[in-house]
Design a protein around this motif. Sequence first.
Motif, PDB file in Angstrom:
ATOM      1  N   GLY A 246       0.787  -1.268  -0.046  1.00  0.00           N
ATOM      2  CA  GLY A 246      -0.223  -0.035   0.005  1.00  0.00           C
ATOM      3  C   GLY A 246       0.919   1.209  -0.058  1.00  0.00           C
ATOM      4  N   THR A 247       2.051   1.192   0.295  1.00  0.00           N
ATOM      5  CA  THR A 247       3.119   2.422   0.238  1.00  0.00           C
ATOM      6  C   THR A 247       2.967   3.171  -1.279  1.00  0.00           C
ATOM      7  OG1 THR A 247       4.583   1.284   1.789  1.00  0.00           O
ATOM      8  CG2 THR A 247       5.560   3.091   0.364  1.00  0.00           C
ATOM      9  N   GLU A 248       2.896   4.220  -1.329  1.00  0.00           N
ATOM     10  CA  GLU A 248       2.732   5.101  -2.234  1.00  0.00           C
ATOM     11  C   GLU A 248       4.131   5.672  -2.837  1.00  0.00           C
ATOM     12  OE1 GLU A 248      -0.057   5.634  -4.267  1.00  0.00           O
ATOM     13  OE2 GLU A 248      -1.264   4.460  -3.142  1.00  0.00           O
ATOM     14  N   LEU A 249       4.489   5.351  -3.898  1.00  0.00           N
ATOM     15  CA  LEU A 249       5.754   6.134  -4.559  1.00  0.00           C
ATOM     16  C   LEU A 249       5.300   7.104  -5.448  1.00  0.00           C
ATOM     17  CD1 LEU A 249       8.043   2.781  -5.512  1.00  0.00           C
ATOM     18  CD2 LEU A 249       7.970   4.444  -3.280  1.00  0.00           C
ATOM     19  N   GLY A 250       5.705   8.098  -4.940  1.00  0.00           N
ATOM     20  CA  GLY A 250       5.442   9.435  -5.867  1.00  0.00           C
ATOM     21  C   GLY A 250       3.567   9.515  -6.109  1.00  0.00           C
TER      22      GLY A 250
ATOM     23  N   LEU B 150       2.445  -3.451  -4.017  1.00  0.00           N
ATOM     24  CA  LEU B 150       1.485  -4.487  -3.768  1.00  0.00           C
ATOM     25  C   LEU B 150       2.292  -5.517  -2.905  1.00  0.00           C
ATOM     26  CD1 LEU B 150       0.019  -5.058  -7.223  1.00  0.00           C
ATOM     27  CD2 LEU B 150      -0.951  -3.608  -5.359  1.00  0.00           C
ATOM     28  N   ARG B 151       3.590  -5.893  -3.317  1.00  0.00           N
ATOM     29  CA  ARG B 151       4.063  -6.927  -2.633  1.00  0.00           C
ATOM     30  C   ARG B 151       5.831  -6.955  -2.941  1.00  0.00           C
ATOM     31  NH1 ARG B 151       4.599 -11.931  -5.189  1.00  0.00           N
ATOM     32  NH2 ARG B 151       3.426 -11.943  -7.019  1.00  0.00           N
ATOM     33  N   LEU B 152       6.615  -7.775  -2.108  1.00  0.00           N
ATOM     34  CA  LEU B 152       8.026  -7.671  -2.463  1.00  0.00           C
ATOM     35  C   LEU B 152       8.046  -8.720  -3.253  1.00  0.00           C
ATOM     36  CD1 LEU B 152      10.865  -6.840  -1.878  1.00  0.00           C
ATOM     37  CD2 LEU B 152      10.898  -8.580  -0.084  1.00  0.00           C
ATOM     38  N   LEU B 153       8.855  -8.829  -4.563  1.00  0.00           N
ATOM     39  CA  LEU B 153       9.201  -9.931  -5.576  1.00  0.00           C
ATOM     40  C   LEU B 153      10.417 -10.611  -5.220  1.00  0.00           C
ATOM     41  CD1 LEU B 153       7.759  -8.613  -8.744  1.00  0.00           C
ATOM     42  CD2 LEU B 153       6.798 -10.084  -7.154  1.00  0.00           C
ATOM     43  N   GLY B 154      11.382  -9.596  -4.582  1.00  0.00           N
ATOM     44  CA  GLY B 154      12.804 -10.316  -4.422  1.00  0.00           C
ATOM     45  C   GLY B 154      13.723  -9.160  -4.058  1.00  0.00           C
ATOM     46  N   ALA B 155      14.931  -9.486  -3.688  1.00  0.00           N
ATOM     47  CA  ALA B 155      15.953  -8.551  -3.292  1.00  0.00           C
ATOM     48  C   ALA B 155      17.381  -9.126  -3.849  1.00  0.00           C
ATOM     49  CB  ALA B 155      16.055  -8.353  -1.815  1.00  0.00           C
TER      50      ALA B 155
END
Length: 84
Positions: free
Chosen positions: A23-27, A33-38
């Motif tokens: 739910g975090t808004e970037l700009g 929606l979710r983390l895919l990977g790092a």
Amino acid sequence: MSLTPTLAAVSRGSRPAARLAEGTELGRRYRILRLLGAGGMGEVYLARDGELEREVAVKLIRPDLSESQTILERFKREVHLSSK
């Protein structure tokens, strides 16, 4: 699932990067929606592009790497190659 990679180099100052919550808004454009990977250069999130109204992969560069022009150019090339 086919996602459009999107470059989003974000500097978060000198503090360690925290994972972005759902739910975090970037700009004004992207909603996480979710983390895919790092990986070594940063994190990749599934996000909703509000402007194009579709899901995209957004890769955020690690804050400690965001000040290097060389790293940013490499990051941009990676995004361009992955979008082909």
